[in-house]
Scaffold this active site. Structure first.
Site, PDB file in Angstrom:
ATOM      1  N   PHE A 148     -62.421 130.285  40.477  1.00 61.04           N
ATOM      2  CA  PHE A 148     -63.324 129.864  39.286  1.00 61.04           C
ATOM      3  C   PHE A 148     -64.689 129.385  40.085  1.00 61.04           C
ATOM      4  O   PHE A 148     -65.645 129.233  39.487  1.00 61.04           O
ATOM      5  CB  PHE A 148     -62.741 128.670  38.642  1.00 61.04           C
ATOM      6  CG  PHE A 148     -62.920 127.303  39.103  1.00 61.04           C
ATOM      7  CD1 PHE A 148     -64.118 126.548  38.960  1.00 61.04           C
ATOM      8  CD2 PHE A 148     -61.845 126.878  39.668  1.00 61.04           C
ATOM      9  CE1 PHE A 148     -64.095 125.474  39.599  1.00 61.04           C
ATOM     10  CE2 PHE A 148     -62.155 125.693  40.546  1.00 61.04           C
ATOM     11  CZ  PHE A 148     -63.284 125.007  40.556  1.00 61.04           C
ATOM     12  N   LYS A 172     -59.458 140.741  39.254  1.00 64.42           N
ATOM     13  CA  LYS A 172     -58.583 139.715  38.015  1.00 64.42           C
ATOM     14  C   LYS A 172     -59.491 138.448  38.631  1.00 64.42           C
ATOM     15  O   LYS A 172     -59.268 137.830  39.476  1.00 64.42           O
ATOM     16  CB  LYS A 172     -57.344 139.455  38.423  1.00 64.42           C
ATOM     17  CG  LYS A 172     -56.536 138.991  37.169  1.00 64.42           C
ATOM     18  CD  LYS A 172     -56.768 137.554  36.582  1.00 64.42           C
ATOM     19  CE  LYS A 172     -56.115 136.407  37.600  1.00 64.42           C
ATOM     20  NZ  LYS A 172     -56.898 135.208  37.138  1.00 64.42           N
ATOM     21  N   GLU A 175     -59.473 132.872  35.114  1.00 62.95           N
ATOM     22  CA  GLU A 175     -59.395 132.852  33.510  1.00 62.95           C
ATOM     23  C   GLU A 175     -60.400 131.430  33.085  1.00 62.95           C
ATOM     24  O   GLU A 175     -60.684 131.400  32.056  1.00 62.95           O
ATOM     25  CB  GLU A 175     -57.979 132.372  33.156  1.00 62.95           C
ATOM     26  CG  GLU A 175     -57.452 131.153  33.565  1.00 62.95           C
ATOM     27  CD  GLU A 175     -56.669 131.313  34.939  1.00 62.95           C
ATOM     28  OE1 GLU A 175     -57.345 132.023  35.941  1.00 62.95           O
ATOM     29  OE2 GLU A 175     -55.706 130.477  35.074  1.00 62.95           O
ATOM     30  N   SER A 225     -56.851 128.541  45.925  1.00 66.08           N
ATOM     31  CA  SER A 225     -56.230 127.449  46.548  1.00 66.08           C
ATOM     32  C   SER A 225     -55.088 127.832  47.822  1.00 66.08           C
ATOM     33  O   SER A 225     -54.476 129.024  47.618  1.00 66.08           O
ATOM     34  CB  SER A 225     -55.596 126.549  45.500  1.00 66.08           C
ATOM     35  OG  SER A 225     -54.616 127.227  44.899  1.00 66.08           O
ATOM     36  N   CYS A 280     -65.783 125.885  48.576  1.00 67.57           N
ATOM     37  CA  CYS A 280     -64.995 126.030  49.530  1.00 67.57           C
ATOM     38  C   CYS A 280     -65.500 125.535  50.923  1.00 67.57           C
ATOM     39  O   CYS A 280     -64.832 125.245  52.077  1.00 67.57           O
ATOM     40  CB  CYS A 280     -64.075 127.190  49.739  1.00 67.57           C
ATOM     41  SG  CYS A 280     -65.421 128.486  50.151  1.00 67.57           S
ATOM     42  N   GLU A 381     -57.051 118.307  49.577  1.00 70.95           N
ATOM     43  CA  GLU A 381     -58.096 119.179  49.047  1.00 70.95           C
ATOM     44  C   GLU A 381     -58.508 118.716  47.560  1.00 70.95           C
ATOM     45  O   GLU A 381     -57.563 118.922  46.631  1.00 70.95           O
ATOM     46  CB  GLU A 381     -58.369 120.625  49.122  1.00 70.95           C
ATOM     47  CG  GLU A 381     -59.401 121.180  48.692  1.00 70.95           C
ATOM     48  CD  GLU A 381     -59.371 122.821  48.553  1.00 70.95           C
ATOM     49  OE1 GLU A 381     -58.349 123.186  47.902  1.00 70.95           O
ATOM     50  OE2 GLU A 381     -60.298 123.545  48.805  1.00 70.95           O
TER      51      GLU A 381
HETATM   52  P1  NAD Z   1     -56.518 128.996  42.141  1.00 68.25           P
HETATM   53  O1  NAD Z   1     -55.677 129.166  43.391  1.00 68.25           O
HETATM   54  O2  NAD Z   1     -56.060 127.852  41.142  1.00 68.25           O
HETATM   55  O3  NAD Z   1     -56.835 130.340  41.451  1.00 68.25           O
HETATM   56  C1  NAD Z   1     -57.258 131.525  42.073  1.00 68.25           C
HETATM   57  C2  NAD Z   1     -56.951 132.570  41.722  1.00 68.25           C
HETATM   58  O4  NAD Z   1     -55.435 132.965  41.609  1.00 68.25           O
HETATM   59  C3  NAD Z   1     -57.464 132.768  39.962  1.00 68.25           C
HETATM   60  O5  NAD Z   1     -57.808 133.909  39.537  1.00 68.25           O
HETATM   61  C4  NAD Z   1     -56.154 132.312  39.306  1.00 68.25           C
HETATM   62  O6  NAD Z   1     -56.025 132.923  38.098  1.00 68.25           O
HETATM   63  C5  NAD Z   1     -54.893 132.933  40.121  1.00 68.25           C
HETATM   64  N1  NAD Z   1     -53.787 131.974  39.948  1.00 68.25           N
HETATM   65  C6  NAD Z   1     -53.674 130.489  39.897  1.00 68.25           C
HETATM   66  N2  NAD Z   1     -52.420 130.261  39.928  1.00 68.25           N
HETATM   67  C7  NAD Z   1     -51.720 131.338  40.309  1.00 68.25           C
HETATM   68  C8  NAD Z   1     -50.286 131.342  40.505  1.00 68.25           C
HETATM   69  N3  NAD Z   1     -49.372 130.373  40.745  1.00 68.25           N
HETATM   70  N4  NAD Z   1     -49.906 132.693  40.979  1.00 68.25           N
HETATM   71  C9  NAD Z   1     -50.762 133.739  41.009  1.00 68.25           C
HETATM   72  N5  NAD Z   1     -51.919 133.673  40.833  1.00 68.25           N
HETATM   73  C10 NAD Z   1     -52.517 132.412  40.544  1.00 68.25           C
HETATM   74  O7  NAD Z   1     -57.880 128.495  42.930  1.00 68.25           O
HETATM   75  P2  NAD Z   1     -59.176 128.024  41.839  1.00 68.25           P
HETATM   76  O8  NAD Z   1     -58.886 126.579  41.278  1.00 68.25           O
HETATM   77  O9  NAD Z   1     -59.755 128.866  40.937  1.00 68.25           O
HETATM   78  O10 NAD Z   1     -60.328 127.858  43.067  1.00 68.25           O
HETATM   79  C11 NAD Z   1     -60.379 126.779  43.745  1.00 68.25           C
HETATM   80  C12 NAD Z   1     -59.895 126.907  45.018  1.00 68.25           C
HETATM   81  O11 NAD Z   1     -60.221 128.201  45.945  1.00 68.25           O
HETATM   82  C13 NAD Z   1     -60.089 125.753  46.004  1.00 68.25           C
HETATM   83  O12 NAD Z   1     -58.868 125.525  46.771  1.00 68.25           O
HETATM   84  C14 NAD Z   1     -61.092 126.504  47.184  1.00 68.25           C
HETATM   85  O13 NAD Z   1     -60.961 125.720  48.292  1.00 68.25           O
HETATM   86  C15 NAD Z   1     -60.524 127.828  46.992  1.00 68.25           C
HETATM   87  N6  NAD Z   1     -61.722 128.749  47.505  1.00 68.25           N
HETATM   88  C16 NAD Z   1     -61.427 129.045  49.012  1.00 68.25           C
HETATM   89  C17 NAD Z   1     -62.681 129.718  49.401  1.00 68.25           C
HETATM   90  C18 NAD Z   1     -62.272 130.396  50.629  1.00 68.25           C
HETATM   91  O14 NAD Z   1     -63.344 131.251  50.987  1.00 68.25           O
HETATM   92  N7  NAD Z   1     -61.778 129.983  51.408  1.00 68.25           N
HETATM   93  C19 NAD Z   1     -63.707 130.399  48.257  1.00 68.25           C
HETATM   94  C20 NAD Z   1     -63.688 129.661  47.326  1.00 68.25           C
HETATM   95  C21 NAD Z   1     -62.640 128.997  47.067  1.00 68.25           C
END
Ligand code: NAD
Length: 496
Positions: A148, A172, A175, A225, A280, A381
């Site tokens: 997000f 994808k 959401e 994450s 991030c 985090e």
């Molecule tokens: P998230 O892991 O909750 O979601 C990321 C994506 O995975 C979304 O599209 C979500 O719909 C999907 N998703 C969520 N739970 C899932 C599951 N159980 N199974 C399959 N798909 C699933 O992350 P977020 O809250 O949207 O974003 C924040 C996180 O992203 C933080 O941990 C941040 O550090 C990380 N991030 C990392 C970088 C990087 O380059 N390393 C860059 C941006 C964000």
């Protein structure tokens, strides 16, 4: 407002089985609904992408480049519309949204140079009359799953390179703020991208799981994450796909005694609280090397007091709300957790003035001092506006602390000692390092990626590694008989 999938060059016209709410984080109100894809909807998108691949893979480099240039122009012209969409669903202030779009544009510009980037090699006469050369071909349908926190930039870390290399994409997005992806898909269509080359499906785990197991999806670029990144990497590779999965972070800023403390305090505040800490590459841990702790904490606190927190659409706001009420509550819970663990709560974000509607998902900037490495405010985090200061006696202790952390995304050192900076860049086990630069996000012609629990897989995102990720190499060994010698084989393999 309803946000639906974009498949085969147009909005999906089915009836969703499930939907999710989209919030305006600054007002706390529901602003719309987003359709959640079932496995069948993902299959539709993959089928459209597969069909488009049969033609797009042979589209000339000139054509692919021309689409990318047109897209670049459209994105540049429509920056402010896109920034408004980002701010409305994510909550970050408009200037942060504009910054995200700028970094996204740089990735599009990089992909405009694809003819140069996908060149293979050629060795004439490797053996007599035998030439050997390599070509780099697209993989097929690739999946991009994004978080997000950068709803335009992260999709554009991958989509331009993927399609410029001749692949077709199923994206994808998160959401929580899905509309930016549809905006980008529409701009790509306007730029002349053929139908089905870029498809967007919305939803949650159900959609992701189908992408991970679909036999026609050849590669996955994921950002999110760490637990989900690990799951995506393990599941995707189990199904035989190429996967790069970028995970979470805990980024440290080491401040040495000889640093310019005003510069360090400015950097800690903008890197800690920009986008409400939902980056991030945000700094979440400041490692103050003795004796700078007291002075640095004083300077950071002064700056926090002046931060203008409020609705990102209002002029002058520097920090917006958190993305959802649930996330705000989770982040807020760390304030009590840190205090009960024995950290000193120097600035409590719950009492910061807010320039916005009360029902928004607010939490002001928070500062902890004397944080220990065993406290949850350090080990987890938090992904919010909470900055922790840890104190260490020496440079060596600082490096040891940073290297012991399980994350390895970004780090920064603030110092005026070139030798110390040089040692740090060599010794620290982190993928992206800043020297007097708090958020060292690589420019588009390098690649972005962390180490340890911040990245699963071996390819970093965008830049040269991003291009390599989206192509596979083929090496051709070719022999043509020379007519001037009567077409006689002059010797391969005998004459080698
Ligand atoms: P998230 O892991 O909750 O979601 C990321 C994506 O995975 C979304 O599209 C979500 O719909 C999907 N998703 C969520 N739970 C899932 C599951 N159980 N199974 C399959 N798909 C699933 O992350 P977020 O809250 O949207 O974003 C924040 C996180 O992203 C933080 O941990 C941040 O550090 C990380 N991030 C990392 C970088 C990087 O380059 N390393 C860059 C941006 C964000």
């Amino acid at each position: 407002m309803r946000t639906t999938h974009w498949i085969g060059g147009k909005p999906w016209n089915g009836v969703p089985e499930r939907t999710g709410d989209i919030y305006d984080p600054a007002t706390g109100q529901i602003a719309g609904q987003v359709d959640f894809a079932t496995a069948a909807v993902v299959d539709e998108a993959v089928a459209a992408a597969r069909e488009a691949f049969s033609r797009w893979r042979t589209a000339s480099l000139a054509r692919r480049t021309s689409v990318m240039f047109s897209f670049r122009e459209l994105l540049n012209a429509r920056r402010s519309d896109l920034a408004e969409i980002i701010t409305a669903e994510h909550g970050k202030v408009l200037s942060d949204a504009a910054g995200e779009i700028q970094r996204a544009l740089e990735n599009v510009e990089f992909a405009c140079g694809i003819p140069q980037l996908v060149k293979g090699g050629f060795s004439e006469n490797a053996s007599t009359q035998v030439d050997v050369y390599s070509i780099r071909q697209p993989l097929g349908v690739v999946g991009v799953i994004s978080p997000f926190n950068f709803p335009a930039m992260v999709p554009l870390w991958f989509v331009p390179n993927a399609i410029a290399c001749g692949n077709t994409v199923v994206l994808k997005p998160s959401e929580k703020d899905p509309s930016a992806s549809n905006f980008l898909a529409e701009l790509f269509a306007e730029a002349g991208l053929p139908d089905g080359v870029l498809n967007v499906v919305h939803g949650d785990k159900e959609a992701v799981d189908r992408i991970l197991e679909h036999p026609s999806v050849k590669a996955i670029s994921f950002v999110g994450s760490t637990p989900v990144a690990r799951y995506v990497y393990q599941t995707g590779t189990h199904h035989g796909k190429r996967v790069q999965a970028l995970g979470g972070a805990k980024n440290h800023m080491v401040v040495l005694p000889d640093a310019d403390l005003d510069l360090a305090a400015d950097a800690a505040v903008s890197a800690g609280f920009g986008s409400a800490g939902e980056r991030c590459m945000a700094i979440s841990a400041v490692v103050a090397v003795d004796p700078v702790g007291d002075e640095l904490v004083g300077k950071i606190s002064e700056r926090i007091a002046a931060l203008h927190v409020g609705d990102g659409r209002r002029p002058g706001c520097e920090m917006g709300p958190l993305v959802t009420g649930a996330h705000r509550d989770r982040v807020m819970s760390y304030l009590d957790a840190g205090r009960s663990a024995g950290a000193q709560l120097v600035v409590d974000g719950r009492s910061h003035p807010i320039d916005g509607e009360q029902a928004g998902f607010w939490l002001g900037p928070t500062l902890f001092d004397h944080v220990g490495t065993d406290m949850s405010i350090y080990t987890d985090e938090i992904f919010g506006p909470v900055l922790s200061v840890l104190r260490v006696p020496s440079y060596d202790a600082a490096v040891e602390l940073v290297n012991a952390n399980r994350y390895g995304n970004g780090t920064a050192i603030f110092t005026n000692d070139g030798g110390a900076a040089r040692r740090y860049q060599n010794e620290v086990e982190i993928g992206m390092v800043g020297v007097n630069v708090a958020i060292p996000v690589p420019v588009s012609y390098y690649s972005f990626g962390g180490w340890k629990d911040s990245l699963f897989g071996d390819a970093h995102a965008y830049g040269p590694e991003g291009v390599s990720f989206f192509v596979r190499s083929k090496v051709v060994t070719s022999r043509w008989l020379d007519p001037s010698h009567g077409g006689v084989n002059l010797g391969f393999p005998q004459n080698t």
